[in-house]
Design a protein around this motif. Structure first.
Motif, PDB file in Angstrom:
ATOM      1  N   GLY A 170     -14.386  -4.268 -36.631  1.00  0.00           N
ATOM      2  CA  GLY A 170     -13.405  -3.651 -37.294  1.00  0.00           C
ATOM      3  C   GLY A 170     -13.816  -2.440 -38.058  1.00  0.00           C
ATOM      4  N   VAL A 171     -15.054  -2.438 -38.376  1.00  0.00           N
ATOM      5  CA  VAL A 171     -15.694  -1.415 -39.271  1.00  0.00           C
ATOM      6  C   VAL A 171     -16.732  -0.515 -38.450  1.00  0.00           C
ATOM      7  N   GLU A 172     -17.748  -1.637 -37.629  1.00  0.00           N
ATOM      8  CA  GLU A 172     -18.707  -0.915 -36.928  1.00  0.00           C
ATOM      9  C   GLU A 172     -18.691  -1.281 -35.512  1.00  0.00           C
ATOM     10  N   ARG A 173     -19.086  -0.483 -34.662  1.00  0.00           N
ATOM     11  CA  ARG A 173     -19.317  -0.931 -33.090  1.00  0.00           C
ATOM     12  C   ARG A 173     -20.720  -0.708 -32.932  1.00  0.00           C
ATOM     13  N   PHE A 174     -21.206  -1.829 -32.311  1.00  0.00           N
ATOM     14  CA  PHE A 174     -22.729  -1.847 -32.159  1.00  0.00           C
ATOM     15  C   PHE A 174     -23.180  -2.918 -31.097  1.00  0.00           C
ATOM     16  N   ASN A 175     -24.199  -2.790 -30.297  1.00  0.00           N
ATOM     17  CA  ASN A 175     -24.561  -3.283 -29.379  1.00  0.00           C
ATOM     18  C   ASN A 175     -25.675  -4.373 -29.770  1.00  0.00           C
ATOM     19  N   LEU A 176     -25.736  -5.703 -29.259  1.00  0.00           N
ATOM     20  CA  LEU A 176     -26.912  -6.462 -29.348  1.00  0.00           C
ATOM     21  C   LEU A 176     -27.476  -6.822 -28.008  1.00  0.00           C
ATOM     22  N   SER A 177     -28.725  -6.238 -27.836  1.00  0.00           N
ATOM     23  CA  SER A 177     -29.452  -6.625 -26.505  1.00  0.00           C
ATOM     24  C   SER A 177     -30.435  -7.755 -26.682  1.00  0.00           C
ATOM     25  N   LEU A 178     -30.378  -8.752 -25.837  1.00  0.00           N
ATOM     26  CA  LEU A 178     -31.213 -10.140 -25.942  1.00  0.00           C
ATOM     27  C   LEU A 178     -32.424  -9.792 -24.847  1.00  0.00           C
ATOM     28  N   LYS A 179     -33.671 -10.379 -25.140  1.00  0.00           N
ATOM     29  CA  LYS A 179     -34.583 -10.300 -24.331  1.00  0.00           C
ATOM     30  C   LYS A 179     -35.494 -11.652 -24.396  1.00  0.00           C
ATOM     31  N   TYR A 180     -35.901 -12.206 -23.379  1.00  0.00           N
ATOM     32  CA  TYR A 180     -36.795 -13.292 -23.528  1.00  0.00           C
ATOM     33  C   TYR A 180     -37.997 -13.176 -23.952  1.00  0.00           C
ATOM     34  N   VAL A 181     -38.488 -14.070 -24.826  1.00  0.00           N
ATOM     35  CA  VAL A 181     -39.777 -14.035 -25.320  1.00  0.00           C
ATOM     36  C   VAL A 181     -40.474 -15.145 -25.065  1.00  0.00           C
ATOM     37  N   LYS A 182     -40.076 -16.512 -25.119  1.00  0.00           N
ATOM     38  CA  LYS A 182     -41.004 -17.574 -24.782  1.00  0.00           C
ATOM     39  C   LYS A 182     -40.140 -18.913 -24.955  1.00  0.00           C
ATOM     40  N   VAL A 205     -33.782  -9.898 -30.172  1.00  0.00           N
ATOM     41  CA  VAL A 205     -32.573  -9.214 -30.372  1.00  0.00           C
ATOM     42  C   VAL A 205     -32.778  -7.717 -30.867  1.00  0.00           C
ATOM     43  N   HIS A 206     -32.217  -6.692 -29.939  1.00  0.00           N
ATOM     44  CA  HIS A 206     -32.514  -5.294 -30.575  1.00  0.00           C
ATOM     45  C   HIS A 206     -31.041  -4.924 -30.891  1.00  0.00           C
ATOM     46  N   TYR A 207     -30.820  -4.408 -32.001  1.00  0.00           N
ATOM     47  CA  TYR A 207     -29.669  -3.838 -32.731  1.00  0.00           C
ATOM     48  C   TYR A 207     -29.488  -2.280 -32.261  1.00  0.00           C
ATOM     49  N   THR A 208     -28.450  -1.892 -31.527  1.00  0.00           N
ATOM     50  CA  THR A 208     -28.231  -0.378 -31.469  1.00  0.00           C
ATOM     51  C   THR A 208     -26.901   0.169 -31.975  1.00  0.00           C
ATOM     52  N   PRO A 209     -26.994   0.678 -33.090  1.00  0.00           N
ATOM     53  CA  PRO A 209     -25.589   1.231 -33.877  1.00  0.00           C
ATOM     54  C   PRO A 209     -24.991   2.236 -32.879  1.00  0.00           C
ATOM     55  N   ILE A 210     -23.480   2.065 -32.660  1.00  0.00           N
ATOM     56  CA  ILE A 210     -22.680   3.057 -31.773  1.00  0.00           C
ATOM     57  C   ILE A 210     -22.001   4.108 -32.769  1.00  0.00           C
ATOM     58  N   SER A 211     -21.055   3.307 -33.736  1.00  0.00           N
ATOM     59  CA  SER A 211     -20.288   4.269 -34.475  1.00  0.00           C
ATOM     60  C   SER A 211     -19.743   3.307 -35.503  1.00  0.00           C
ATOM     61  N   GLY A 212     -18.989   3.916 -36.598  1.00  0.00           N
ATOM     62  CA  GLY A 212     -18.471   3.244 -37.625  1.00  0.00           C
ATOM     63  C   GLY A 212     -19.415   3.353 -38.759  1.00  0.00           C
ATOM     64  N   HIS A 213     -20.798   3.360 -38.643  1.00  0.00           N
ATOM     65  CA  HIS A 213     -21.744   3.383 -39.759  1.00  0.00           C
ATOM     66  C   HIS A 213     -22.097   4.788 -40.178  1.00  0.00           C
ATOM     67  N   TYR A 214     -22.676   4.784 -41.492  1.00  0.00           N
ATOM     68  CA  TYR A 214     -23.048   5.852 -42.010  1.00  0.00           C
ATOM     69  C   TYR A 214     -24.440   6.456 -41.807  1.00  0.00           C
ATOM     70  N   THR A 215     -24.655   7.388 -41.527  1.00  0.00           N
ATOM     71  CA  THR A 215     -26.370   7.927 -41.120  1.00  0.00           C
ATOM     72  C   THR A 215     -27.066   7.701 -42.042  1.00  0.00           C
ATOM     73  N   TYR A 216     -26.591   7.602 -43.587  1.00  0.00           N
ATOM     74  CA  TYR A 216     -27.907   7.260 -44.524  1.00  0.00           C
ATOM     75  C   TYR A 216     -27.871   5.683 -44.827  1.00  0.00           C
ATOM     76  N   ASN A 217     -27.086   4.964 -44.221  1.00  0.00           N
ATOM     77  CA  ASN A 217     -27.161   3.606 -44.484  1.00  0.00           C
ATOM     78  C   ASN A 217     -28.311   2.833 -44.151  1.00  0.00           C
ATOM     79  N   GLU A 218     -29.289   2.493 -45.160  1.00  0.00           N
ATOM     80  CA  GLU A 218     -30.208   2.033 -45.371  1.00  0.00           C
ATOM     81  C   GLU A 218     -30.617   0.669 -44.379  1.00  0.00           C
ATOM     82  N   ILE A 219     -29.460  -0.159 -44.427  1.00  0.00           N
ATOM     83  CA  ILE A 219     -29.441  -1.584 -43.527  1.00  0.00           C
ATOM     84  C   ILE A 219     -29.352  -0.913 -42.136  1.00  0.00           C
ATOM     85  N   THR A 220     -28.484  -0.234 -41.917  1.00  0.00           N
ATOM     86  CA  THR A 220     -28.162   0.112 -40.443  1.00  0.00           C
ATOM     87  C   THR A 220     -29.632   0.798 -39.804  1.00  0.00           C
TER      88      THR A 220
END
Length: 264
Positions: free
Chosen positions: A172-184, A204-219
């Protein structure tokens, strides 16, 4: 404008919601799962999720109590619900609602989905747009789901194939992708948790798509973080798997979400 404490609490609540969403079973069932959230070894929240499912429709209800941690986050609460269809390939959200309260402020998000796309969404109070916020485009919502439904994992075995998953999420605020990869492959042995037995560990790899602020430290930190991990455990129903533990490395210490009780 939201206070810094409220923004941090909201982001952490969002992560907790996203990382412990439970799947539905292929027959009528009711599942209750309780999770404990810690940061740097300090308890900060309890999360309870109740799932009901009749084989074709599911309903999820999440209730989180945030204890607060010094100046990093404020005490508060989060409630979320997700409803939609249930099938052999998992959950398909049709409606999602989120309510968070922290630092004397309240935030709500209401989203509807249709055929794997966002149909409508509304947040209160509205998010302030400025030059630093990446605009949300309609085409980015053509493939999206909520923060709980994509964590349905179903497969013939508890193996590396479960980690072959892409999660296109819209809050509702942000659009992002989570990509999973096998570890063990791994094993849960602690008697203090709600499950003991074999696990599969995915990164898990987090990829921001939209809705976030470019300066946001957490993103920006999440996008560069190489240590976001999630362990999956099987339910009694064969072929269905849920999060057992999630771990995110932060500058304030590890944010850990652990299953402490499971009633099927």
């Amino acid at each position: 404008m939201f206070s810094a404490a409220f923004r941090n609490a909201l982001r952490l609540a969002t992560l907790a919601v996203a990382l412990v969403g439970l799947p539905a079973a292929a027959e009528e069932t009711r599942t209750r799962a309780e999770y404990t959230v810690t940061m740097g070894g300090t308890h900060i929240a309890n999360v309870t999720i109740i799932l009901t499912d009749n084989g074709s429709q599911y309903a999820l209800a999440l209730d989180a109590k945030i204890a607060g941690l010094a100046q990093l986050i404020a005490s508060g609460s989060a409630k979320a619900s997700s409803v939609g269809t249930s099938g052999r390939d998992g959950l398909h959200a049709q409606k999602f609602d989120l309510l968070t309260r922290a630092a004397g402020e309240e935030f709500t998000s209401a989203i509807t989905y249709a055929s794997g796309s966002v149909a409508t969404f509304k947040v209160e109070p509205p998010i302030v747009d400025n030059i630093d916020r990446i605009a949300i485009e309609r085409k980015q919502l053509a493939t999206a789901t909520d923060m709980m439904a994509p964590f349905v994992l179903r497969g013939p075995a508890l193996d590396k194939s479960l980690c072959n998953k892409q999660m296109p999420i819209f809050t509702g605020v942000e659009r992002f992708n989570l990509s999973l990869k096998y570890v063990k492959d791994d094993t849960a042995t602690s008697r203090r948790t709600g499950y003991q037995g074999p696990l599969v560990l995915c990164s898990v790899h987090y990829t921001p798509i939209s809705g976030h602020y470019t300066y946001n430290e957490i993103t920006n930190y999440l996008a560069q973080n190489e240590r976001i991990l999630i362990w999956f455990a099987p339910l009694k129903l064969a072929g269905t798997y849920i999060p057992y533990r999630a771990l995110i490395t932060t500058e304030a210490g590890d944010l850990s979400v652990v299953l402490t009780d499971l009633t099927e």
